[in-house]
Design a protein around this motif. Structure first.
Motif, PDB file in Angstrom:
ATOM      1  N   ASP A   1       0.839  -1.213   0.000  1.00  0.00           N
ATOM      2  CA  ASP A   1       0.000   0.000   0.000  1.00  0.00           C
ATOM      3  C   ASP A   1       0.869   1.256   0.000  1.00  0.00           C
ATOM      4  O   ASP A   1       0.600   2.204  -0.723  1.00  0.00           O
ATOM      5  N   LEU A   2       1.896   1.240   0.845  1.00  0.00           N
ATOM      6  CA  LEU A   2       2.753   2.426   0.978  1.00  0.00           C
ATOM      7  C   LEU A   2       3.431   2.770  -0.351  1.00  0.00           C
ATOM      8  O   LEU A   2       3.364   3.910  -0.827  1.00  0.00           O
ATOM      9  N   TYR A   3       4.070   1.774  -0.961  1.00  0.00           N
ATOM     10  CA  TYR A   3       4.797   2.030  -2.210  1.00  0.00           C
ATOM     11  C   TYR A   3       3.841   2.441  -3.325  1.00  0.00           C
ATOM     12  O   TYR A   3       4.208   3.198  -4.211  1.00  0.00           O
ATOM     13  N   GLU A   4       2.617   1.908  -3.273  1.00  0.00           N
ATOM     14  CA  GLU A   4       1.635   2.289  -4.279  1.00  0.00           C
ATOM     15  C   GLU A   4       1.292   3.780  -4.128  1.00  0.00           C
ATOM     16  O   GLU A   4       1.343   4.536  -5.092  1.00  0.00           O
ATOM     17  N   GLU A   5       0.981   4.171  -2.887  1.00  0.00           N
ATOM     18  CA  GLU A   5       0.613   5.576  -2.639  1.00  0.00           C
ATOM     19  C   GLU A   5       1.763   6.528  -2.935  1.00  0.00           C
ATOM     20  O   GLU A   5       1.542   7.677  -3.307  1.00  0.00           O
ATOM     21  N   TYR A   6       2.981   6.072  -2.715  1.00  0.00           N
ATOM     22  CA  TYR A   6       4.141   6.933  -2.942  1.00  0.00           C
ATOM     23  C   TYR A   6       4.742   6.697  -4.330  1.00  0.00           C
ATOM     24  O   TYR A   6       5.846   7.150  -4.616  1.00  0.00           O
ATOM     25  N   GLY A   7       3.992   5.947  -5.164  1.00  0.00           N
ATOM     26  CA  GLY A   7       4.388   5.822  -6.573  1.00  0.00           C
ATOM     27  C   GLY A   7       5.744   5.185  -6.811  1.00  0.00           C
ATOM     28  O   GLY A   7       6.462   5.589  -7.722  1.00  0.00           O
ATOM     29  N   CYS A   8       6.118   4.180  -6.008  1.00  0.00           N
ATOM     30  CA  CYS A   8       7.413   3.533  -6.276  1.00  0.00           C
ATOM     31  C   CYS A   8       7.300   2.005  -6.253  1.00  0.00           C
ATOM     32  O   CYS A   8       8.302   1.314  -6.101  1.00  0.00           O
ATOM     33  N   LEU A   9       6.068   1.531  -6.449  1.00  0.00           N
ATOM     34  CA  LEU A   9       5.861   0.074  -6.481  1.00  0.00           C
ATOM     35  C   LEU A   9       6.693  -0.581  -7.598  1.00  0.00           C
ATOM     36  O   LEU A   9       7.216  -1.678  -7.426  1.00  0.00           O
ATOM     37  N   HIS A  10       6.828   0.139  -8.721  1.00  0.00           N
ATOM     38  CA  HIS A  10       7.557  -0.414  -9.876  1.00  0.00           C
ATOM     39  C   HIS A  10       9.055  -0.596  -9.593  1.00  0.00           C
ATOM     40  O   HIS A  10       9.743  -1.297 -10.325  1.00  0.00           O
ATOM     41  N   LEU A  11       9.557   0.020  -8.524  1.00  0.00           N
ATOM     42  CA  LEU A  11      10.983  -0.117  -8.193  1.00  0.00           C
ATOM     43  C   LEU A  11      11.232  -1.196  -7.145  1.00  0.00           C
ATOM     44  O   LEU A  11      12.376  -1.473  -6.788  1.00  0.00           O
ATOM     45  N   SER A  12      10.146  -1.794  -6.618  1.00  0.00           N
ATOM     46  CA  SER A  12      10.270  -2.569  -5.383  1.00  0.00           C
ATOM     47  C   SER A  12      10.195  -4.087  -5.568  1.00  0.00           C
ATOM     48  O   SER A  12      10.083  -4.818  -4.589  1.00  0.00           O
ATOM     49  N   GLU A  13      10.302  -4.536  -6.819  1.00  0.00           N
ATOM     50  CA  GLU A  13      10.132  -5.962  -7.092  1.00  0.00           C
ATOM     51  C   GLU A  13      11.049  -6.851  -6.229  1.00  0.00           C
ATOM     52  O   GLU A  13      10.599  -7.808  -5.606  1.00  0.00           O
TER      53      GLU A  13
ATOM     54  N   ARG B   1      -0.678  16.202  -1.594  1.00  0.00           N
ATOM     55  CA  ARG B   1      -2.042  16.016  -2.064  1.00  0.00           C
ATOM     56  C   ARG B   1      -2.128  14.691  -2.787  1.00  0.00           C
ATOM     57  O   ARG B   1      -1.205  14.315  -3.521  1.00  0.00           O
ATOM     58  N   MET B   2      -3.263  13.988  -2.595  1.00  0.00           N
ATOM     59  CA  MET B   2      -3.459  12.712  -3.285  1.00  0.00           C
ATOM     60  C   MET B   2      -4.093  12.997  -4.647  1.00  0.00           C
ATOM     61  O   MET B   2      -5.171  13.582  -4.701  1.00  0.00           O
ATOM     62  N   ILE B   3      -3.393  12.644  -5.710  1.00  0.00           N
ATOM     63  CA  ILE B   3      -3.957  12.803  -7.058  1.00  0.00           C
ATOM     64  C   ILE B   3      -3.916  11.442  -7.753  1.00  0.00           C
ATOM     65  O   ILE B   3      -2.843  10.837  -7.848  1.00  0.00           O
ATOM     66  N   ASN B   4      -5.065  10.950  -8.166  1.00  0.00           N
ATOM     67  CA  ASN B   4      -5.178   9.618  -8.782  1.00  0.00           C
ATOM     68  C   ASN B   4      -4.476   8.536  -7.950  1.00  0.00           C
ATOM     69  O   ASN B   4      -3.720   7.735  -8.483  1.00  0.00           O
ATOM     70  N   GLY B   5      -4.716   8.553  -6.654  1.00  0.00           N
ATOM     71  CA  GLY B   5      -4.176   7.508  -5.781  1.00  0.00           C
ATOM     72  C   GLY B   5      -2.702   7.642  -5.461  1.00  0.00           C
ATOM     73  O   GLY B   5      -2.101   6.730  -4.885  1.00  0.00           O
ATOM     74  N   GLN B   6      -2.095   8.779  -5.829  1.00  0.00           N
ATOM     75  CA  GLN B   6      -0.657   8.925  -5.574  1.00  0.00           C
ATOM     76  C   GLN B   6      -0.347  10.282  -4.933  1.00  0.00           C
ATOM     77  O   GLN B   6      -0.909  11.295  -5.335  1.00  0.00           O
ATOM     78  N   TRP B   7       0.545  10.274  -3.950  1.00  0.00           N
ATOM     79  CA  TRP B   7       0.910  11.522  -3.285  1.00  0.00           C
ATOM     80  C   TRP B   7       1.729  12.417  -4.204  1.00  0.00           C
ATOM     81  O   TRP B   7       2.657  11.958  -4.855  1.00  0.00           O
ATOM     82  N   HIS B   8       1.344  13.693  -4.237  1.00  0.00           N
ATOM     83  CA  HIS B   8       2.110  14.722  -4.949  1.00  0.00           C
ATOM     84  C   HIS B   8       2.545  15.767  -3.925  1.00  0.00           C
ATOM     85  O   HIS B   8       1.753  16.160  -3.071  1.00  0.00           O
ATOM     86  N   PHE B   9       3.778  16.197  -4.040  1.00  0.00           N
ATOM     87  CA  PHE B   9       4.346  17.087  -3.021  1.00  0.00           C
ATOM     88  C   PHE B   9       4.605  18.473  -3.597  1.00  0.00           C
ATOM     89  O   PHE B   9       4.940  18.619  -4.774  1.00  0.00           O
ATOM     90  N   SER B  10       4.439  19.476  -2.742  1.00  0.00           N
ATOM     91  CA  SER B  10       4.810  20.843  -3.143  1.00  0.00           C
ATOM     92  C   SER B  10       5.321  21.586  -1.914  1.00  0.00           C
ATOM     93  O   SER B  10       5.032  21.198  -0.775  1.00  0.00           O
ATOM     94  N   VAL B  11       6.086  22.628  -2.170  1.00  0.00           N
ATOM     95  CA  VAL B  11       6.631  23.426  -1.064  1.00  0.00           C
ATOM     96  C   VAL B  11       5.509  24.322  -0.533  1.00  0.00           C
ATOM     97  O   VAL B  11       4.716  24.850  -1.307  1.00  0.00           O
ATOM     98  N   THR B  12       5.424  24.442   0.780  1.00  0.00           N
ATOM     99  CA  THR B  12       4.357  25.210   1.421  1.00  0.00           C
ATOM    100  C   THR B  12       4.508  26.708   1.127  1.00  0.00           C
ATOM    101  O   THR B  12       5.622  27.214   1.080  1.00  0.00           O
ATOM    102  N   GLY B  13       3.360  27.362   0.972  1.00  0.00           N
ATOM    103  CA  GLY B  13       3.378  28.834   0.893  1.00  0.00           C
ATOM    104  C   GLY B  13       3.407  29.362  -0.520  1.00  0.00           C
ATOM    105  O   GLY B  13       3.327  28.675  -1.485  1.00  0.00           O
TER     106      GLY B  13
END
Ligand SMILES: [Zn+2]
Length: 327
Positions: free
Chosen positions: A121-133, A315-327
């Motif tokens: 679940d974690l790798y899926e949400e953080y978009g790195c499942l494809h690296l974790s085989e 922010r969660m976009i299409n099931g994946q976390w997207h990051f941005s700098v605050t402010g």
């Protein structure tokens, strides 16, 4: 082999096995003699070479497995329990470890299955499942071989403030949820596992709590360093690298590196890298293929650390976390 460290009527016999292990150059364990009992602290890796080195070290110090009265474990990781079952097959001695280490040391089926589900679940949400085989191959292998891997002996649970022999037990989560320091105040000795490794950067590895939620590993790691810092210390006996005496300097250095790593992550996000895999690629390139667990632990750990300090938002976009700098 090193000479024993002696003070009052106490001794430490260091077993420092030279081996390139990730970024580290040795795998360590220690025999701690408090004048009445002999304790093995940690158990190295499970290879014939380490076992040979362990036996040679005992011989060099004129000791034998028969002399070992008990085993303390600073945490459950593979590279700290290698010779434990071999010792237990020759002499049944009690094992002491943090209470959270117990399902991990037993290779408990529910725990291992939870671990696989959690990381999926974690790798899926953080978009790195494809690296974790490879990581999942290893975790599935562990689940399959759990009966051979599990520690076969009586394990007694420890927690914050327990006294065992002359050592105080201090909980220091962050590297792992079950990390502890065994601290002998009378001589100023800290057996602190992988909390503070000389010349090695911070190493907080991703892990989960009882409710299968991601732990704030970097925040935990930082406050664990703050617990170790004020302890009167003559020698630090760590899980890897050299034994050392400049304890405050080493911890101050770790604090600085935490700040630097946080800045690097914020900078990468500020440069427009929005998802975990892109941030990892920008900072580490191809190295992620061989060091996936360490690099992903660092990236996700520091993203969450910066979020907790209000510097980054997600922010969660299409099931994946997207990051941005605050402010
Ligand atoms: Zn280790």
């Amino acid at each position: 082999m090193l000479d024993p460290i002696k003070q009052n009527n106490k001794s430490v016999y260091p077993i420092i096995f030279p081996l390139k292990y990730g970024a580290m150059k040795s795998v360590n364990c220690y025999l701690y003699d408090n004048g009445s009992t002999l304790t093995l602290i940690d158990g190295g890796i499970k290879t014939p070479e380490f076992m040979d080195f362990f036996n040679e070290s005992l011989k060099h110090y004129r000791l034998s497995i028969e002399d070992i009265d008990q085993i303390f474990l600073t945490h459950h990781h593979d590279d700290h329990i290698g010779v434990v079952n071999t010792i237990l097959s020759k002499k049944q001695v009690p094992i002491y470890a943090h209470k959270k280490a117990i399902p991990r040391l037993r290779f408990d089926k529910v725990y291992l299955q939870n671990k696989i589900d959690f990381f999926k679940d974690l790798y899926e949400e953080y978009g790195c499942l494809h690296l974790s085989e490879k990581r999942f191959e290893k975790m599935n292998q562990t689940l399959k071989n759990r009966n051979e891997l599990k520690i076969r002996g009586d394990i007694y649970p420890l927690q914050e403030g327990d006294m065992i022999e002359d050592c105080k037990v201090i909980e220091v989560p962050g590297h792992s949820p079950d990390s502890v320091i065994f601290y002998d105040e009378s001589v100023g000795w800290q057996f602190l596992g992988d909390l503070v490794l000389e010349n090695i950067s911070t190493n907080a590895l991703l892990d989960f709590d009882d409710n299968l939620q991601l732990l704030p590993t970097v925040t935990q790691y930082e406050s664990s360093l703050s617990k170790s810092l004020p302890l009167y210390t003559n020698w630090v006996f760590a899980g890897h690298e050299n034994i050392f005496q400049h304890h405050e300097k080493e911890i101050e250095n770790k604090f600085e590196r935490i700040k630097k790593k946080e800045s690097r992550i914020i900078e990468a996000v500020g440069n427009g890298y929005q998802v975990t895999a892109d941030i990892a690629e920008a900072l580490y390139g191809k190295r992620i293929e061989n060091l996936f667990v360490f690099i992903i632990s660092e990236i996700i750990g520091y993203l969450e650390y910066a979020i907790s300090r209000g510097k980054i938002e997600k922010r969660m976009i299409n099931g994946q976390w997207h990051f941005s700098v605050t402010g």
